[in-house]
Motif scaffolding. Sequence first.
Motif, PDB file in Angstrom:
ATOM      1  N   MET A 286      28.804  26.882  45.203  1.00 35.42           N
ATOM      2  CA  MET A 286      29.609  26.111  46.143  1.00 35.42           C
ATOM      3  C   MET A 286      30.805  25.460  45.445  1.00 35.42           C
ATOM      4  N   PHE A 287      30.616  25.062  44.195  1.00 32.18           N
ATOM      5  CA  PHE A 287      31.716  24.530  43.385  1.00 32.18           C
ATOM      6  C   PHE A 287      32.835  25.560  43.284  1.00 32.18           C
ATOM      7  N   GLN A 288      32.472  26.809  43.089  1.00 31.86           N
ATOM      8  CA  GLN A 288      33.503  27.855  43.046  1.00 31.86           C
ATOM      9  C   GLN A 288      34.154  28.052  44.409  1.00 31.86           C
ATOM     10  N   MET A 289      33.339  28.131  45.449  1.00 29.27           N
ATOM     11  CA  MET A 289      33.874  28.417  46.777  1.00 29.27           C
ATOM     12  C   MET A 289      34.761  27.281  47.285  1.00 29.27           C
TER      13      MET A 289
ATOM     14  N   ALA B 218      30.735  34.564  40.310  1.00 28.58           N
ATOM     15  CA  ALA B 218      31.723  34.017  41.235  1.00 28.58           C
ATOM     16  C   ALA B 218      32.899  33.382  40.507  1.00 28.58           C
ATOM     17  N   ILE B 219      32.630  32.689  39.417  1.00 30.59           N
ATOM     18  CA  ILE B 219      33.676  31.915  38.740  1.00 30.59           C
ATOM     19  C   ILE B 219      34.536  32.772  37.826  1.00 30.59           C
ATOM     20  N   PHE B 220      33.932  33.696  37.100  1.00 25.52           N
ATOM     21  CA  PHE B 220      34.664  34.427  36.066  1.00 25.52           C
ATOM     22  C   PHE B 220      35.979  35.038  36.547  1.00 25.52           C
ATOM     23  N   PRO B 221      36.019  35.764  37.665  1.00 25.33           N
ATOM     24  CA  PRO B 221      37.291  36.413  38.022  1.00 25.33           C
ATOM     25  C   PRO B 221      38.451  35.454  38.236  1.00 25.33           C
ATOM     26  N   TRP B 222      38.141  34.237  38.661  1.00 25.80           N
ATOM     27  CA  TRP B 222      39.209  33.274  38.904  1.00 25.80           C
ATOM     28  C   TRP B 222      39.853  32.779  37.613  1.00 25.80           C
ATOM     29  N   LEU B 223      39.154  32.857  36.509  1.00 24.96           N
ATOM     30  CA  LEU B 223      39.685  32.365  35.246  1.00 24.96           C
ATOM     31  C   LEU B 223      40.482  33.417  34.493  1.00 24.96           C
ATOM     32  N   ARG B 224      40.494  34.648  34.989  1.00 24.12           N
ATOM     33  CA  ARG B 224      41.232  35.714  34.302  1.00 24.12           C
ATOM     34  C   ARG B 224      42.738  35.497  34.353  1.00 24.12           C
TER      35      ARG B 224
END
Length: 234
Positions: free
Chosen positions: A105-108, A168-174
Amino acid sequence: MIDVYTWPTPNGHKVHIMLEECGFKLGRDWQAHAVNIGQGDQFKPEFLNISPNNKIPALVDPHGPDGKPISLFESGAILLYLAAKTGKFLPKSDRAKYDVLQWLMFQMGGVGPMLGQAHHFRIYAPEKIDYAVNRYTNEAKRLYGVMNKQLEKTKFIAGNSYSIADIAIFPWLRSWQNQGIDWADYPDLKIWFDRIGARPAVQRGVEVLAGLRKPITDDKSRDVLFGNTQYKAR
Protein backbone atom coordinates in the motif's frame (compact mmCIF):
# COMPACT_ATOMS: atom_id res chain seq x y z
CA MET A 1 -2.43 -18.33 -21.76
CA ILE A 2 -2.84 -15.39 -19.43
CA ASP A 3 -3.33 -12.18 -21.42
CA VAL A 4 -1.66 -9.04 -20.10
CA TYR A 5 -2.53 -5.67 -21.61
CA THR A 6 0.41 -3.51 -20.78
CA TRP A 7 3.17 -1.05 -21.66
CA PRO A 8 6.82 -0.83 -20.47
CA THR A 9 6.22 1.47 -17.49
CA PRO A 10 6.80 0.78 -13.79
CA ASN A 11 3.22 -0.40 -13.31
CA GLY A 12 3.50 -2.68 -16.31
CA HIS A 13 6.87 -3.97 -15.16
CA LYS A 14 5.42 -5.02 -11.80
CA VAL A 15 3.14 -7.53 -13.47
CA HIS A 16 5.74 -8.70 -16.00
CA ILE A 17 8.18 -9.38 -13.15
CA MET A 18 5.58 -11.11 -10.98
CA LEU A 19 4.57 -13.47 -13.77
CA GLU A 20 8.18 -14.38 -14.50
CA GLU A 21 8.99 -14.79 -10.81
CA CYS A 22 6.00 -17.10 -10.39
CA GLY A 23 7.31 -19.37 -13.15
CA PHE A 24 5.03 -18.18 -15.94
CA LYS A 25 7.08 -17.80 -19.11
CA LEU A 26 6.39 -15.16 -21.71
CA GLY A 27 5.16 -16.79 -24.91
CA ARG A 28 4.42 -20.08 -23.17
CA ASP A 29 2.17 -19.21 -20.22
CA TRP A 30 1.39 -15.55 -20.79
CA GLN A 31 1.39 -13.03 -23.58
CA ALA A 32 1.86 -9.27 -23.55
CA HIS A 33 -0.51 -7.12 -25.59
CA ALA A 34 0.93 -3.65 -26.16
CA VAL A 35 -1.32 -0.77 -25.11
CA ASN A 36 0.53 2.27 -26.43
CA ILE A 37 -0.32 4.91 -23.88
CA GLY A 38 1.61 7.52 -25.86
CA GLN A 39 -0.84 7.08 -28.73
CA GLY A 40 -4.03 6.86 -26.68
CA ASP A 41 -4.66 3.10 -26.91
CA GLN A 42 -5.82 3.16 -23.28
CA PHE A 43 -8.97 5.02 -24.34
CA LYS A 44 -10.08 2.44 -26.89
CA PRO A 45 -13.42 0.77 -26.02
CA GLU A 46 -11.97 -2.74 -26.11
CA PHE A 47 -9.39 -1.81 -23.48
CA LEU A 48 -11.90 0.08 -21.34
CA ASN A 49 -13.95 -3.11 -21.17
CA ILE A 50 -11.23 -4.66 -19.00
CA SER A 51 -9.69 -1.52 -17.49
CA PRO A 52 -12.46 1.03 -16.84
CA ASN A 53 -9.99 3.55 -15.38
CA ASN A 54 -8.09 3.59 -18.72
CA LYS A 55 -4.79 2.62 -17.06
CA ILE A 56 -2.37 -0.18 -17.78
CA PRO A 57 -1.85 -2.95 -16.86
CA ALA A 58 -4.88 -5.23 -17.07
CA LEU A 59 -4.92 -9.01 -16.94
CA VAL A 60 -7.30 -11.67 -18.23
CA ASP A 61 -6.80 -15.18 -16.86
CA PRO A 62 -8.89 -17.87 -18.61
CA HIS A 63 -8.59 -20.01 -15.48
CA GLY A 64 -9.85 -17.85 -12.63
CA PRO A 65 -10.58 -18.88 -9.03
CA ASP A 66 -13.81 -20.68 -10.02
CA GLY A 67 -12.37 -22.15 -13.21
CA LYS A 68 -13.89 -19.35 -15.26
CA PRO A 69 -12.13 -16.36 -16.88
CA ILE A 70 -11.35 -13.39 -14.65
CA SER A 71 -10.45 -9.86 -15.71
CA LEU A 72 -8.47 -7.55 -13.43
CA PHE A 73 -7.15 -4.00 -13.53
CA GLU A 74 -4.89 -2.13 -11.05
CA SER A 75 -1.38 -3.49 -10.72
CA GLY A 76 -1.59 -4.02 -6.95
CA ALA A 77 -4.72 -6.11 -7.31
CA ILE A 78 -3.04 -8.14 -10.04
CA LEU A 79 -0.01 -8.82 -7.81
CA LEU A 80 -2.30 -9.99 -5.02
CA TYR A 81 -4.24 -12.20 -7.42
CA LEU A 82 -1.11 -13.86 -8.79
CA ALA A 83 0.27 -14.34 -5.27
CA ALA A 84 -2.97 -16.09 -4.27
CA LYS A 85 -3.08 -18.14 -7.48
CA THR A 86 0.48 -19.44 -7.10
CA GLY A 87 1.03 -19.30 -3.34
CA LYS A 88 4.20 -17.24 -3.89
CA PHE A 89 5.61 -13.97 -2.55
CA LEU A 90 2.90 -13.33 0.05
CA PRO A 91 3.45 -14.96 3.45
CA LYS A 92 0.89 -17.30 4.94
CA SER A 93 1.10 -16.07 8.54
CA ASP A 94 -1.10 -13.09 9.29
CA ARG A 95 1.63 -10.98 10.86
CA ALA A 96 4.08 -11.43 7.98
CA LYS A 97 1.31 -11.04 5.41
CA TYR A 98 0.22 -7.69 6.82
CA ASP A 99 3.83 -6.52 6.88
CA VAL A 100 3.93 -7.14 3.15
CA LEU A 101 0.52 -5.58 2.52
CA GLN A 102 1.36 -2.35 4.33
CA TRP A 103 4.45 -1.90 2.16
CA LEU A 104 2.46 -2.76 -0.95
CA MET A 105 0.00 0.00 0.00
CA PHE A 106 2.97 2.30 0.65
CA GLN A 107 3.97 1.78 -2.97
CA MET A 108 0.46 2.19 -4.35
CA GLY A 109 -0.36 5.29 -2.33
CA GLY A 110 3.04 6.96 -2.09
CA VAL A 111 5.95 5.68 -4.13
CA GLY A 112 4.09 5.34 -7.42
CA PRO A 113 2.10 8.59 -7.41
CA MET A 114 4.80 10.79 -5.88
CA LEU A 115 7.76 9.50 -7.90
CA GLY A 116 5.59 9.71 -10.98
CA GLN A 117 4.87 13.38 -10.24
CA ALA A 118 8.55 14.08 -9.58
CA HIS A 119 9.43 12.46 -12.89
CA HIS A 120 6.71 14.43 -14.68
CA PHE A 121 7.51 17.90 -13.35
CA ARG A 122 11.27 17.44 -13.57
CA ILE A 123 11.39 15.92 -17.08
CA TYR A 124 8.16 16.06 -19.06
CA ALA A 125 6.14 19.10 -17.99
CA PRO A 126 5.99 21.61 -20.87
CA GLU A 127 6.42 24.46 -18.38
CA LYS A 128 9.07 24.44 -15.66
CA ILE A 129 7.29 25.13 -12.35
CA ASP A 130 9.84 25.46 -9.56
CA TYR A 131 7.27 24.94 -6.80
CA ALA A 132 6.13 21.61 -8.29
CA VAL A 133 9.67 20.47 -9.03
CA ASN A 134 10.79 21.18 -5.48
CA ARG A 135 7.66 19.76 -3.88
CA TYR A 136 7.82 16.39 -5.62
CA THR A 137 11.60 16.09 -5.62
CA ASN A 138 11.61 16.61 -1.86
CA GLU A 139 8.82 14.06 -1.45
CA ALA A 140 10.75 11.57 -3.58
CA LYS A 141 13.77 12.03 -1.34
CA ARG A 142 11.62 11.59 1.76
CA LEU A 143 10.17 8.32 0.43
CA TYR A 144 13.63 7.03 -0.49
CA GLY A 145 14.65 7.85 3.07
CA VAL A 146 11.74 5.86 4.51
CA MET A 147 12.77 2.83 2.45
CA ASN A 148 16.45 3.23 3.30
CA LYS A 149 15.64 3.32 7.03
CA GLN A 150 13.55 0.17 6.69
CA LEU A 151 16.35 -1.61 4.85
CA GLU A 152 18.82 -0.78 7.58
CA LYS A 153 16.92 -3.45 9.55
CA THR A 154 15.76 -5.94 6.92
CA LYS A 155 17.08 -7.67 3.81
CA PHE A 156 13.92 -6.99 1.82
CA ILE A 157 11.29 -4.27 2.03
CA ALA A 158 8.85 -6.18 4.24
CA GLY A 159 11.26 -8.37 6.18
CA ASN A 160 13.78 -11.02 5.30
CA SER A 161 11.82 -12.67 2.50
CA TYR A 162 11.31 -11.46 -1.05
CA SER A 163 7.69 -10.46 -1.63
CA ILE A 164 5.23 -8.60 -3.82
CA ALA A 165 6.25 -5.45 -1.91
CA ASP A 166 9.72 -5.67 -3.45
CA ILE A 167 8.26 -6.44 -6.87
CA ALA A 168 5.94 -3.42 -6.64
CA ILE A 169 8.57 -0.91 -5.54
CA PHE A 170 11.61 -1.87 -7.61
CA PRO A 171 10.42 -0.67 -11.05
CA TRP A 172 9.66 2.79 -9.73
CA LEU A 173 13.24 3.28 -8.56
CA ARG A 174 14.78 2.49 -11.95
CA SER A 175 14.31 6.16 -12.95
CA TRP A 176 16.09 7.46 -9.87
CA GLN A 177 18.13 10.02 -11.83
CA ASN A 178 14.99 11.64 -13.22
CA GLN A 179 13.61 11.86 -9.68
CA GLY A 180 16.57 13.90 -8.42
CA ILE A 181 18.06 11.09 -6.34
CA ASP A 182 21.70 10.57 -5.36
CA TRP A 183 22.24 6.94 -4.33
CA ALA A 184 25.03 8.01 -1.97
CA ASP A 185 22.30 9.29 0.36
CA TYR A 186 20.57 5.89 0.52
CA PRO A 187 23.24 3.17 0.83
CA ASP A 188 21.04 0.39 2.21
CA LEU A 189 18.36 1.02 -0.36
CA LYS A 190 21.01 0.89 -3.09
CA ILE A 191 22.17 -2.53 -1.87
CA TRP A 192 18.57 -3.74 -2.05
CA PHE A 193 18.07 -2.16 -5.48
CA ASP A 194 21.11 -3.94 -6.89
CA ARG A 195 20.07 -7.24 -5.28
CA ILE A 196 16.59 -7.09 -6.83
CA GLY A 197 17.91 -5.95 -10.18
CA ALA A 198 20.22 -8.96 -10.38
CA ARG A 199 17.35 -11.45 -10.26
CA PRO A 200 16.90 -13.17 -13.64
CA ALA A 201 13.11 -12.91 -13.55
CA VAL A 202 13.33 -9.20 -12.82
CA GLN A 203 15.70 -8.72 -15.73
CA ARG A 204 13.31 -10.58 -18.04
CA GLY A 205 10.32 -8.64 -16.76
CA VAL A 206 11.70 -5.16 -17.39
CA GLU A 207 12.63 -6.10 -20.96
CA VAL A 208 9.05 -6.98 -21.95
CA LEU A 209 7.99 -4.59 -24.75
CA ALA A 210 10.93 -2.35 -23.82
CA GLY A 211 11.85 -1.83 -27.46
CA LEU A 212 8.49 -0.20 -28.16
CA ARG A 213 8.84 2.72 -25.78
CA LYS A 214 9.94 5.94 -27.43
CA PRO A 215 10.82 9.31 -25.89
CA ILE A 216 7.97 11.83 -25.65
CA THR A 217 8.59 14.35 -28.40
CA ASP A 218 5.27 16.09 -29.04
CA ASP A 219 2.49 17.76 -27.07
CA LYS A 220 -0.19 15.24 -28.06
CA SER A 221 1.80 12.29 -26.71
CA ARG A 222 2.57 14.23 -23.54
CA ASP A 223 -1.11 15.08 -23.03
CA VAL A 224 -2.23 11.50 -23.54
CA LEU A 225 0.42 10.03 -21.27
CA PHE A 226 -0.28 12.45 -18.43
CA GLY A 227 -4.03 12.52 -18.46
CA ASN A 228 -5.43 15.09 -20.87
CA THR A 229 -8.56 13.13 -21.64
CA GLN A 230 -9.72 15.63 -24.26
CA TYR A 231 -7.75 13.45 -26.65
CA LYS A 232 -9.27 10.11 -27.47
CA ALA A 233 -7.64 7.51 -29.68
CA ARG A 234 -9.32 6.83 -32.99
